[in-house]
Scaffold this motif. Structure first.
Motif, short mmCIF file in Angstrom:
data_model
loop_
_atom_site.label_atom_id
_atom_site.label_comp_id
_atom_site.label_asym_id
_atom_site.label_seq_id
_atom_site.Cartn_x
_atom_site.Cartn_y
_atom_site.Cartn_z
N LYS A 133 -8.17 2.38 -1.92
CA LYS A 133 -8.83 3.68 -2.07
C LYS A 133 -9.27 3.87 -3.53
N ALA B 192 -2.23 8.72 -2.81
CA ALA B 192 -3.30 7.88 -2.24
C ALA B 192 -4.67 8.50 -2.43
N GLY C 193 0.85 -1.19 0.00
CA GLY C 193 0.00 0.00 0.00
C GLY C 193 0.88 1.24 0.00
N1 PMP Z 1 -1.38 8.87 2.36
C1 PMP Z 1 -2.61 9.38 2.33
C2 PMP Z 1 -2.81 10.76 1.78
C3 PMP Z 1 -3.67 8.62 2.81
O1 PMP Z 1 -4.91 9.14 2.78
C4 PMP Z 1 -3.43 7.33 3.31
C5 PMP Z 1 -4.56 6.47 3.87
N2 PMP Z 1 -5.39 7.12 4.77
C6 PMP Z 1 -2.13 6.84 3.31
C7 PMP Z 1 -1.12 7.65 2.83
C8 PMP Z 1 -1.81 5.48 3.81
O2 PMP Z 1 -2.35 4.53 2.95
P1 PMP Z 1 -2.38 2.99 3.35
O3 PMP Z 1 -3.01 2.93 4.70
O4 PMP Z 1 -3.22 2.37 2.29
O5 PMP Z 1 -0.98 2.50 3.34
#
Ligand code: PMP
Length: 413
Positions: free
Chosen positions: A233, A209, A100
């Protein structure tokens, strides 16, 4: 005054049929899902693609000569060029599948930070970063003796570009910036910041993201050197994300994890690394999730950005108008470029209580610091309530949120 538009309403109703979870009942009420910035819902083609892998392709990839392994490898590898093209990149070997955004940013903060920075070097981030694009760089700076510098924003949540031009300089090695803030919805001028950074030879890392679910994202147009996003997302599975970086950068960086699947040769004395992208994909990857992500990207492109944006922008503009008009709602973040996210507080009502009371009416919002404590501190709050939108949200759902807020305010008032 924005008003519900019949054509868009019909398009949204049709699209919603593809998302089974949107039909869930919550406390006897129809679910109003306003938490897509945390995780978007998953359409049938994604569920079916993953189901098909488990039913008819289930096998490990890359190392098998047998039929199932080849089928699975083909399905997995087909997503790599698809992801490259989704991001406007020309070389599929520049795509690394990661868990992610968090893992992708940790990989970059290791290779470009922890293993590359020296005392005197500087890393620049913004005050509106998610912790995933803040903490790894902060730790890399602490470990190496480099300095973390933070670009602020104004009261609307607009990045201070003048300050950026002052902060980014000859010592800057990395500029790490979110394309869209998850706490405020601000769309940042990434291309402008990238130009500033490149004048000083710094590398530009983009956390996409929160942008990939709302707009076409093109790494060439953004002018960045590396970019990361999460599948969940983008209407895809959890546990999968994409890291894109320029080939020279990936070649220069050490692997983040070592083990099976990423080596060329192992002897008792030393190990040499596999070529890109395998060098960064140690161990058995999230095979079903990569296949599901492929289906998600296809789903979005088949719907078409023009349709997606027309629906989403109309509903978001309607939401903003309705919410801004409530005298007891204080918006946190009101950048002109705002997209997909409306963060707010109601004086005298703790965000947690507000979220719980909305949940009783079937309305799902997120409350808390949204993993963006520097942002919360900037606005002098501990937490906000965040309603976040995707192309499947309706005008009626906005009305349900507004009705819920009026009720909460009456009860607390
Ligand atoms: N960056 C942003 C701008 C996010 O909104 C998020 C998730 N809330 C993340 C990073 C982290 O993403 P993940 O939990 O899928 O690793």
């Amino acid at each position: 005054m924005t008003s519900p538009n019949a054509e868009l309403t019909a398009w949204i109703a049709e699209v919603r049929k593809q998302f089974p979870a949107l039909d869930v009942q919550v406390n006897g009420k129809a679910l109003v899902y306003l938490d897509s910035a945390a995780s978007a819902q998953t359409p049938m083609p994604v569920i079916e693609a993953m189901d098909d892998y488990y039913r008819s392709k289930r096998s490990n990839i890359h190392r098998g000569v047998h039929f199932l392994s080849q089928e699975a490898s083909e399905a997995y590898e087909a997503v790599r060029p698809q992801a490259a093209s989704f991001l406007g990149a020309s070389d599929p070997d520049e795509i690394v599948f990661v868990r992610g955004t968090t893992e992708g940013l940790n990989l970059l903060a290791y290779g470009l930070g922890e293993r590359a920075l020296q005392p005197g070097d500087e890393v620049v981030v913004s005050e509106m970063e998610h912790h995933a694009n803040f903490v790894p760089w902060q730790r890399a700076c602490h470990l190496t003796g480099a300095t973390l510098r933070v670009i602020g924003m104004d009261d609307r949540g607009v990045l201070d570009l003048e300050r950026a031009a002052e902060v980014i300089g000859p010592r800057t090695k990395v500029v790490a910036l979110s394309h869209v803030s998850n706490a405020l919805g601000t769309v940042n001028p990434v291309a402008e910041v990238a130009r500033l950074a490149h004048e000083h030879g710094a590398v530009v890392v983009v956390d996409a993201a929160q942008s990939v679910p709302h707009m076409p994202v093109d790494v060439t147009e953004l002018g960045c050197d590396a970019l990361v996003f999460s599948g969940h997302k983008l209407f895809g599975p959890t546990g999968i994300g994409v890291l894109w970086a320029r080939r020279e950068l990936l070649e220069a960086m050490p692997p983040y994890q070592v083990g099976g699947g990423m080596i060329q040769e192992v002897t008792a004395e030393k190990t040499t690394w596999a070529d890109l992208p395998m060098k960064f994909e140690a161990g058995t990857p999230a095979i079903a999730e990569v296949i599901g992500l492929g289906a998600a990207m296809k789903f979005v492109l088949d719907l078409g950005w023009e349709n997606i944006q027309a629906a989403e922008h109309a509903v978001f503009a309607y939401a903003k108008e309705q919410l801004d008009a409530l005298p007891f709602v204080k918006a946190i973040g009101s950048a002109p470029s705002q997209i997909g996210v409306y963060s707010f507080e109601i004086e005298g009502v703790p965000a947690y209580d507000l979220g719980t009371m909305l949940d009783q009416r079937g309305v799902a919002v997120r409350t808390g610091h949204h993993c963006a404590q520097p942002t919360m501190r900037r606005f002098g709050v501990d937490a906000t309530t965040r309603a976040s939108f995707a192309f499947y949200n309706t005008f009626e759902e906005v009305d349900a949120l507004v009705a819920g807020l009026k009720r909460v305010h009456r009860l607390f008032g």
